[in-house]
Design an enzyme around this catalytic site. Structure first.
Site, PDB file in Angstrom:
ATOM      1  N   GLU A 263       0.779  -1.259   0.014  1.00 42.06           N
ATOM      2  CA  GLU A 263       0.112   0.229  -0.109  1.00 42.06           C
ATOM      3  C   GLU A 263       0.677   1.130  -0.048  1.00 42.06           C
ATOM      4  OE1 GLU A 263      -0.187  -2.740   2.083  1.00 42.06           O
ATOM      5  OE2 GLU A 263      -2.058  -2.884   2.626  1.00 42.06           O
TER       6      GLU A 263
ATOM      7  N   ALA B  57       9.922 -36.971  -8.459  1.00 47.30           N
ATOM      8  CA  ALA B  57      10.294 -37.231  -9.962  1.00 47.30           C
ATOM      9  C   ALA B  57      10.368 -38.847 -10.217  1.00 47.30           C
ATOM     10  CB  ALA B  57      11.629 -36.442 -10.133  1.00 47.30           C
TER      11      ALA B  57
ATOM     12  N   SER C   9      19.031 -42.404  -9.036  1.00 47.60           N
ATOM     13  CA  SER C   9      17.676 -41.802  -9.487  1.00 47.60           C
ATOM     14  C   SER C   9      18.157 -40.851 -10.548  1.00 47.60           C
ATOM     15  CB  SER C   9      17.206 -41.335  -8.295  1.00 47.60           C
ATOM     16  OG  SER C   9      17.794 -40.190  -7.645  1.00 47.60           O
TER      17      SER C   9
ATOM     18  N   TRP D 127      19.356 -39.445 -14.132  1.00 43.00           N
ATOM     19  CA  TRP D 127      18.317 -38.519 -14.148  1.00 43.00           C
ATOM     20  C   TRP D 127      16.862 -39.305 -14.729  1.00 43.00           C
ATOM     21  CZ3 TRP D 127      19.075 -34.859 -11.066  1.00 43.00           C
ATOM     22  CH2 TRP D 127      20.246 -34.121 -10.889  1.00 43.00           C
TER      23      TRP D 127
ATOM     24  N   ARG E 212      11.470 -24.673  -6.693  1.00 41.47           N
ATOM     25  CA  ARG E 212      12.388 -24.593  -5.370  1.00 41.47           C
ATOM     26  C   ARG E 212      12.187 -23.024  -4.947  1.00 41.47           C
ATOM     27  NH1 ARG E 212      17.445 -28.221  -6.580  1.00 41.47           N
ATOM     28  NH2 ARG E 212      16.599 -30.160  -5.895  1.00 41.47           N
TER      29      ARG E 212
ATOM     30  N   ASP F 244      22.897 -39.466  -2.946  1.00 40.76           N
ATOM     31  CA  ASP F 244      22.560 -38.535  -4.126  1.00 40.76           C
ATOM     32  C   ASP F 244      23.736 -37.540  -4.008  1.00 40.76           C
ATOM     33  OD1 ASP F 244      20.707 -40.197  -4.744  1.00 40.76           O
ATOM     34  OD2 ASP F 244      19.069 -38.820  -4.766  1.00 40.76           O
TER      35      ASP F 244
ATOM     36  N   THR G  11      11.022 -40.440   3.721  1.00 42.25           N
ATOM     37  CA  THR G  11      10.608 -39.275   4.488  1.00 42.25           C
ATOM     38  C   THR G  11       9.258 -38.717   3.735  1.00 42.25           C
ATOM     39  OG1 THR G  11      13.251 -38.640   4.098  1.00 42.25           O
ATOM     40  CG2 THR G  11      11.557 -36.821   4.274  1.00 42.25           C
TER      41      THR G  11
HETATM   42  N1  LIG Z   1      13.440 -39.402  -8.019  1.00 42.61           N
HETATM   43  C1  LIG Z   1      13.019 -38.575  -6.913  1.00 42.61           C
HETATM   44  O1  LIG Z   1      12.183 -37.623  -6.893  1.00 42.61           O
HETATM   45  C2  LIG Z   1      14.057 -38.877  -5.595  1.00 42.61           C
HETATM   46  C3  LIG Z   1      14.202 -37.742  -4.598  1.00 42.61           C
HETATM   47  C4  LIG Z   1      14.808 -38.000  -3.523  1.00 42.61           C
HETATM   48  C5  LIG Z   1      15.269 -39.266  -3.352  1.00 42.61           C
HETATM   49  N2  LIG Z   1      15.214 -40.139  -4.342  1.00 42.61           N
HETATM   50  C6  LIG Z   1      15.924 -41.287  -4.221  1.00 42.61           C
HETATM   51  O2  LIG Z   1      15.542 -42.025  -2.950  1.00 42.61           O
HETATM   52  C7  LIG Z   1      16.414 -42.849  -2.411  1.00 42.61           C
HETATM   53  C8  LIG Z   1      16.408 -42.418  -0.875  1.00 42.61           C
HETATM   54  O3  LIG Z   1      15.263 -42.630  -0.182  1.00 42.61           O
HETATM   55  P1  LIG Z   1      14.902 -43.401   1.162  1.00 42.61           P
HETATM   56  O4  LIG Z   1      13.506 -43.591   1.239  1.00 42.61           O
HETATM   57  O5  LIG Z   1      15.871 -44.523   1.086  1.00 42.61           O
HETATM   58  O6  LIG Z   1      15.412 -42.348   2.152  1.00 42.61           O
HETATM   59  P2  LIG Z   1      15.268 -40.806   2.703  1.00 42.61           P
HETATM   60  O7  LIG Z   1      13.855 -40.628   2.528  1.00 42.61           O
HETATM   61  O8  LIG Z   1      16.141 -40.165   1.489  1.00 42.61           O
HETATM   62  O9  LIG Z   1      15.947 -40.941   4.011  1.00 42.61           O
HETATM   63  C9  LIG Z   1      15.459 -41.848   4.851  1.00 42.61           C
HETATM   64  C10 LIG Z   1      16.027 -41.389   6.187  1.00 42.61           C
HETATM   65  O10 LIG Z   1      15.843 -40.207   6.673  1.00 42.61           O
HETATM   66  C11 LIG Z   1      15.541 -39.822   8.021  1.00 42.61           C
HETATM   67  N3  LIG Z   1      14.105 -39.588   8.113  1.00 42.61           N
HETATM   68  C12 LIG Z   1      13.248 -39.312   6.903  1.00 42.61           C
HETATM   69  N4  LIG Z   1      12.169 -38.966   7.975  1.00 42.61           N
HETATM   70  C13 LIG Z   1      12.076 -39.122   8.713  1.00 42.61           C
HETATM   71  C14 LIG Z   1      11.312 -39.006  10.344  1.00 42.61           C
HETATM   72  N5  LIG Z   1      10.108 -38.385  10.060  1.00 42.61           N
HETATM   73  N6  LIG Z   1      11.760 -39.149  11.429  1.00 42.61           N
HETATM   74  C15 LIG Z   1      13.051 -39.448  11.554  1.00 42.61           C
HETATM   75  N7  LIG Z   1      14.031 -39.650  10.557  1.00 42.61           N
HETATM   76  C16 LIG Z   1      13.520 -39.459   9.139  1.00 42.61           C
HETATM   77  C17 LIG Z   1      15.845 -41.299   8.457  1.00 42.61           C
HETATM   78  O11 LIG Z   1      17.187 -41.327   8.872  1.00 42.61           O
HETATM   79  P3  LIG Z   1      18.016 -42.403   9.822  1.00 42.61           P
HETATM   80  O12 LIG Z   1      17.990 -43.688   9.016  1.00 42.61           O
HETATM   81  O13 LIG Z   1      19.212 -41.960  10.129  1.00 42.61           O
HETATM   82  O14 LIG Z   1      17.025 -42.598  10.971  1.00 42.61           O
HETATM   83  C18 LIG Z   1      15.571 -42.346   7.412  1.00 42.61           C
HETATM   84  O15 LIG Z   1      16.050 -43.565   7.301  1.00 42.61           O
HETATM   85  C19 LIG Z   1      17.484 -42.443  -3.203  1.00 42.61           C
HETATM   86  O16 LIG Z   1      17.913 -43.842  -3.939  1.00 42.61           O
HETATM   87  C20 LIG Z   1      17.315 -41.410  -3.842  1.00 42.61           C
HETATM   88  O17 LIG Z   1      18.288 -41.382  -5.027  1.00 42.61           O
HETATM   89  C21 LIG Z   1      14.739 -39.906  -5.521  1.00 42.61           C
END
Ligand SMILES: NC(=O)c1ccc[n+]([C@@H]2O[C@H](COP(=O)([O-])OP(=O)(O)OC[C@H]3O[C@@H](n4cnc5c(N)ncnc54)[C@H](OP(=O)(O)O)[C@@H]3O)[C@@H](O)[C@H]2O)c1
Length: 393
Positions: free
Chosen positions: A78, A181, A195, A197, A211, A227, A326
Site C-alpha cells: 500500500e 520425480a 535416480s 536422471w 524450489r 545422491d 521421508t
Molecule cells: N526421484 C526422486 O524424486 C527422488 C528424490 C529424492 C530421493 N530419491 C531417491 O530415494 C532414495 C532415498 O530414499 P529413502 O526412502 O531410502 O531414504 P530418505 O527418505 O532419503 O531418507 C530416509 C532417512 O531419513 C531420515 N528420516 C526421514 N524421515 C524421518 C522422520 N520422519 N523421522 C526421523 N527420521 C527421518 C531417517 O534417517 P535415519 O535412518 O538416520 O534414521 C531415514 O532413514 C535414493 O535412492 C534417492 O536417489 C529420489
C-alpha cells in the site's frame, strides 16, 4: 460474496453487510484486482515470513500507481503504491489490495495510517489477514475513518497466492508440498538407489523454478548419502531456499557434502533429542544449524513439533523432495498440503516407490486430491493437486 464494511454515520458501531452481488464487483474492479494480484506475484518467494501483497491505486479505469511488498522489513504494498501520489486528490480513487491492510506497528508503520492520511476514498481487498494483530481490525480502522471498504473480490485466487503465509499464521506450521520425480510406475530410484536422471532437463528446470518459490527444501538422510544433492536453484534464475535434512543420527552431516558449499545459504540438520552431542562442533564448523526435535516413538521424529519449530523460525513453506521414507513419514503424519508429481515416460518394474505404507486408510478413507493441474513439460508430465484430508484424519 462481497463484504461491505461501513461505519454507521450516527454511531461508531460497525456494520458488516454480506451481499451476494452488489454490482460493485464489476469487470473494472476484477481487472484492477487482477493487476494487484499480478503485482503481488512478482515477489513470490522473497517476502517470507511476510505475505505477498500487491496494490493498485486507480480512479475509474485510470491506474494512478501500483506497487508490491518486495521483502520483509521493506515498505508494504500500500505504501509502495501510494508513494509518489502526494498532493493528488484520492478521494475518488480506489486502492485494490489482495490482503487486508495492516493496522499495527511492525518493521514499518500501519498501512491504514497512510491510506487514511492520503484520504483514499475506497479500498477493495480480497481477503482478511488472519494475523491476530490485524484480523479485521485493519478494515474496521479504515471504515471508522470514513473509507469505503469492500472485501472478497477474487478471494480464492488471493488465498492460493498466499497459501504459505495463511497456513503458517492460521495453522502454526509451514505449507508443505511434496515433489516427486518418478516413472509411470511410480519408481523414484532403481534397485541400486540410482535416480539420476529420471526426468528430462525441462522438468528438472521446472523443479528448480518450484524450489525458488519455497522457503526451504527438505530431504531425508539417505538421499544426502546416496545422491549428494546440492538442493539449490541453478537451472533457472531465482533465489535458493534454505536446506533441511531429517537425520536423527546426523550420519549424513559430512564436510565436503555438496549441500554445504560456502555461501550456500541456511542449512539445518534435524536430529533427535540429545542427538547433536559430539557432532555439535562439526556442525558449527560447517555453518550448519542443528535442531533437536522430540521423537514420535516408532514414527521417528515428531514432524508436528518439527513443523512448529520451522514456523517459529519464519519458514512459511517447505518443499519435501524425498526420498520415499521421508515422503511416507510426512504423509503418515497428515501434514502434506500439495503434491507435485513429475512422471517420466519410463517403466522400471522394480526399485523404490515414491511412497510406502503411510497408513492412509485405503480407498475409502485416504485423502483425495483437488484442484488438479496437469501439464506436459518436455517428455514428462507434471501432475499437481491439493490434498483433501477431510475424513481421513
Ligand atoms: N526421484 C526422486 O524424486 C527422488 C528424490 C529424492 C530421493 N530419491 C531417491 O530415494 C532414495 C532415498 O530414499 P529413502 O526412502 O531410502 O531414504 P530418505 O527418505 O532419503 O531418507 C530416509 C532417512 O531419513 C531420515 N528420516 C526421514 N524421515 C524421518 C522422520 N520422519 N523421522 C526421523 N527420521 C527421518 C531417517 O534417517 P535415519 O535412518 O538416520 O534414521 C531415514 O532413514 C535414493 O535412492 C534417492 O536417489 C529420489
Amino acid at each position: 460474496m462481497t463484504e461491505i464494511w461501513s461505519a454507521a454515520p450516527d454511531s461508531r458501531r460497525l456494520e458488516v453487510a454480506k451481499l451476494r452481488d452488489t454490482g460493485r464487483a464489476d469487470e473494472r474492479d476484477r481487472t484492477l484486482m487482477k493487476l494487484a494480484l499480478g503485482q503481488a506475484r512478482r515477489a513470490i518467494g522473497s517476502t517470507s515470513p511476510n505475505p505477498v501483497v500487491g496494490a493498485v491505486v486507480a480512479r475509474g479505469w485510470d491506474v494512478l500507481a501500483a506497487g508490491h511488498h518486495k521483502r520483509a522489513g521493506g515498505p508494504h504494498a500500500e505504501r509502495a503504491a501510494l508513494e509518489g501520489l502526494e498532493g493528488i486528490d484520492l478521494s475518488g480513487a480506489t486502492l485494490y489490495v489482495n490482503l487486508e491492510p495492516c493496522c499495527h506497528y511492525g518493521a514499518t508503520p500501519p498501512c491504514t495510517d497512510v491510506i487514511i492520511e492520503r484520504k483514499v476514498g475506497r479500498v477493495v481487498a480480497s481477503i482478511s489477514d488472519p494475523n491476530p494483530l490485524v484480523s479485521g481490525k485493519g478494515f474496521r480502522t479504515l471504515a471508522e475513518s470514513g473509507v469505503s471498504v469492500e472485501v472478497g473480490l477474487l478471494a480464492a485466487e488471493a488465498t492460493r497466492l498466499n497459501e504459505a503465509y495463511l497456513t503458517r499464521v492460521a495453522r502454526g506450521r509451514p505449507f508443505v508440498a511434496v515433489k516427486v520425480a518418478g516413472t509411470w510406475d511410480g519408481r523414484i530410484a532403481d534397485s541400486s538407489g540410482r535416480s539420476k536422471w529420471i526426468t528430462g532437463l525441462k522438468a528438472r528446470r521446472y523443479a528448480h523454478y518450484l524450489r525458488a518459490h519455497f522457503d526451504a527444501v527438505l530431504v531425508g538422510s539417505r538421499t544426502v548419502l546416496l545422491d549428494d544433492p546440492q538442493l539449490d536453484v541453478r537451472l533457472v534464475k531465482g533465489r535458493s531456499p534454505a536446506k533441511i535434512v531429517l537425520d536423527p543420527g546426523l550420519e549424513s552431516l559430512r564436510a565436503g557434502s555438496k549441500l554445504l558449499v560456502p555461501g550456500g545459504g541456511r542449512t539445518v540438520f534435524v536430529c533427535g533429542p540429545g542427538g547433536a552431542g559430539a557432532r555439535t562442533e562439526l556442525a558449527l564448523a560447517l555453518g550448519v544449524e542443528l535442531w533437536e526435535v522430540p521423537s514420535d516413538g516408532a514414527e521417528g521424529l515428531d514432524l508436528g513439533m518439527f513443523l512448529k519449530r520451522a514456523a517459529g523460525e519464519g519458514f512459511s513453506s517447505i518443499l519435501v523432495e524425498g526420498g520415499a521414507a521421508t515422503v511416507t513419514s510426512f504423509m503418515k503424519a497428515r501434514v502434506v498440503d500439495k503434491i507435485c508429481l513429475f512422471a517420466a515416460p519410463k517403466l522400471m518394474g522394480s526399485g523404490l516407490s515414491w511412497m510406502g505404507d503411510a497408513a492412509l486408510g485405503g480407498l475409502e478413507k485416504g485423502p483425495s486430491i483437488k484442484e488438479i493441474a496437469v501439464r506436459k513439460i518436455g517428455p514428462d508430465v507434471l501432475m499437481s493437486g491439493y490434498l483433501d484430508w477431510t475424513g481421513s484424519r
